[in-house]
Design a protein around this motif. Sequence first.
Motif, mmCIF file in Angstrom:
data_model
loop_
_atom_site.group_PDB
_atom_site.id
_atom_site.type_symbol
_atom_site.label_atom_id
_atom_site.label_comp_id
_atom_site.label_asym_id
_atom_site.label_seq_id
_atom_site.Cartn_x
_atom_site.Cartn_y
_atom_site.Cartn_z
ATOM 1 N N TYR A 140 32.326 39.158 49.798
ATOM 2 C CA TYR A 140 32.448 38.115 50.405
ATOM 3 C C TYR A 140 31.151 38.264 51.239
ATOM 4 O O TYR A 140 30.595 39.290 51.160
ATOM 5 N N ASP A 141 31.124 37.072 52.284
ATOM 6 C CA ASP A 141 29.490 36.975 52.514
ATOM 7 C C ASP A 141 29.955 38.179 54.232
ATOM 8 O O ASP A 141 30.456 37.874 54.693
ATOM 9 N N ALA A 142 28.352 38.789 54.056
ATOM 10 C CA ALA A 142 28.808 39.293 55.792
ATOM 11 C C ALA A 142 28.775 38.988 57.157
ATOM 12 O O ALA A 142 29.195 39.756 57.952
ATOM 13 N N THR A 143 28.736 37.627 57.191
ATOM 14 C CA THR A 143 28.748 36.987 58.490
ATOM 15 C C THR A 143 29.453 36.435 58.592
ATOM 16 O O THR A 143 30.240 36.274 60.186
ATOM 17 N N ASP A 144 30.379 35.812 57.821
ATOM 18 C CA ASP A 144 31.776 34.950 58.057
ATOM 19 C C ASP A 144 33.139 35.786 57.566
ATOM 20 O O ASP A 144 33.979 34.776 57.585
ATOM 21 N N GLY A 145 32.653 36.086 56.845
ATOM 22 C CA GLY A 145 34.092 36.729 55.336
ATOM 23 C C GLY A 145 34.141 36.000 54.118
ATOM 24 O O GLY A 145 35.365 36.415 54.186
ATOM 25 N N THR A 146 33.524 35.035 54.342
ATOM 26 C CA THR A 146 34.004 33.397 53.344
ATOM 27 C C THR A 146 34.186 34.611 52.067
ATOM 28 O O THR A 146 32.572 35.394 51.256
ATOM 29 N N LEU A 147 34.655 34.267 51.277
ATOM 30 C CA LEU A 147 35.013 34.784 49.984
ATOM 31 C C LEU A 147 34.034 34.414 48.685
ATOM 32 O O LEU A 147 33.801 33.288 48.935
ATOM 33 N N GLN A 148 33.286 34.877 48.105
ATOM 34 C CA GLN A 148 32.641 34.826 47.402
ATOM 35 C C GLN A 148 32.729 34.645 46.108
ATOM 36 O O GLN A 148 31.688 33.524 44.676
ATOM 37 N N ALA A 149 32.907 35.437 45.395
ATOM 38 C CA ALA A 149 32.984 36.063 44.082
ATOM 39 C C ALA A 149 34.474 36.862 43.974
ATOM 40 O O ALA A 149 34.956 37.879 44.734
ATOM 41 N N SER A 150 35.263 37.091 42.958
ATOM 42 C CA SER A 150 35.882 37.767 42.431
ATOM 43 C C SER A 150 36.474 37.963 40.877
ATOM 44 O O SER A 150 36.069 37.021 40.377
ATOM 45 N N ARG A 151 36.602 39.188 40.693
ATOM 46 C CA ARG A 151 36.868 39.960 39.219
ATOM 47 C C ARG A 151 37.755 40.765 38.675
ATOM 48 O O ARG A 151 38.294 41.490 39.771
ATOM 49 N N VAL A 152 38.368 41.017 38.126
ATOM 50 C CA VAL A 152 39.351 41.633 37.537
ATOM 51 C C VAL A 152 39.120 42.528 36.531
ATOM 52 O O VAL A 152 38.073 42.230 35.843
ATOM 53 N N VAL A 153 39.456 44.102 36.263
ATOM 54 C CA VAL A 153 38.491 44.996 35.764
ATOM 55 C C VAL A 153 38.845 45.498 35.168
ATOM 56 O O VAL A 153 40.526 46.162 35.775
ATOM 57 N N ALA A 154 39.249 46.251 33.964
ATOM 58 C CA ALA A 154 39.864 47.455 33.326
ATOM 59 C C ALA A 154 39.942 48.606 34.086
ATOM 60 O O ALA A 154 38.686 49.274 33.784
ATOM 61 N N GLY A 155 40.704 49.501 34.205
ATOM 62 C CA GLY A 155 40.744 50.594 35.183
ATOM 63 C C GLY A 155 40.713 50.952 36.394
ATOM 64 O O GLY A 155 41.247 49.723 37.332
ATOM 65 N N VAL A 156 40.704 52.591 36.755
ATOM 66 C CA VAL A 156 40.373 52.092 38.097
ATOM 67 C C VAL A 156 39.354 51.799 38.902
ATOM 68 O O VAL A 156 38.483 52.848 38.359
#
Length: 323
Positions: A140-156
């Motif tokens: 997320y952007d630390a100034t306004d909380g906008t989502l910038q990127a997302s990814r699912v990865v295997a495992g914990v």
Amino acid sequence: MKIKLAALGAAAATVAVLTGGLTTPAASAPQDVVEIQPSTLARGADPQIAFQDRKRILDGDVRVYVDVKNMWLVGESGEDYLILTWGSGNRYQIRLVDPDGNLTLLRRGGPVLASAVLSGDGSRFATVQQGRRRSTVRVYDATDGTLQASRVVAGVASVLDLDDRRVVLGTWGPNRTLSWNTTTDRRRILVEKVGYAASIEADRVAWYTRDPYRRGRSVVATLSDTDTRLWRSRSLRVAEFSADGGHLATIALLSDGIGPSEVQVREVDGTVLDKYRAVWFGRIAFEDSDTVLLHVFGKRKAAIVRCTDAVCERASRLRRAVP
């Protein structure tokens, strides 16, 4: 509210006026271990990096009281501070706090299972939603909380560090240390081992050769080339890297519970420089390349303590030693 001090300062909950810059050696125990008793140390300057003491953020000549029930300081973001707060049901909120103590909500969710990690330049932060077989990493952007990127990865997965274009991750099952480029959405396996600590700025990464409860060891290498191994240990792990990568703060490999009872400062090849001991330690951070700030808990009193070359001073007011 924000409080400006004439002298350098910032370091414990209800922080007192500085009593001078006297540095007093802590009493040394056999084998060159410095036994730290906060109540016996002279008062020095407040921390020169952002450091939390209960509901206050202390940063150089700034003191900010944060009016929340529970909080954890994530780091500095420009002139503000990123914090994680939680309340009933352990539902969390990620907020910005300005130097006057005003709060801005960026994200909310819950329950609190994993922490937020802030990039070195304070421009963005990452969170992890952990599952049994996969984890979702979001930036997320630390100034306004906008989502910038997302990814699912295997495992914990755990976020070890991030900058303006990549995220370094450690994952259990499969056991891997990954670099995820959030611009291209490509990921690269750095090593087929579980990474547990990293610093992009210092060019350092640490991983476990296997489960540390099953004779796993800790390995420290350069992040840019993980084939360049710098140090390994069967009994210790890295708690913090100095920004220049030249020093490590280490604790017992299997430290758990409220916190470790001993912290060592070492050169990157593992050479011991200093050892510090207390009832237990909270946050451990490098104030500069060879000075550590330690949240020290004694039997009755606690304080933030600054140590350099086995010489320690209090960097905060004394408080009752409670977790």
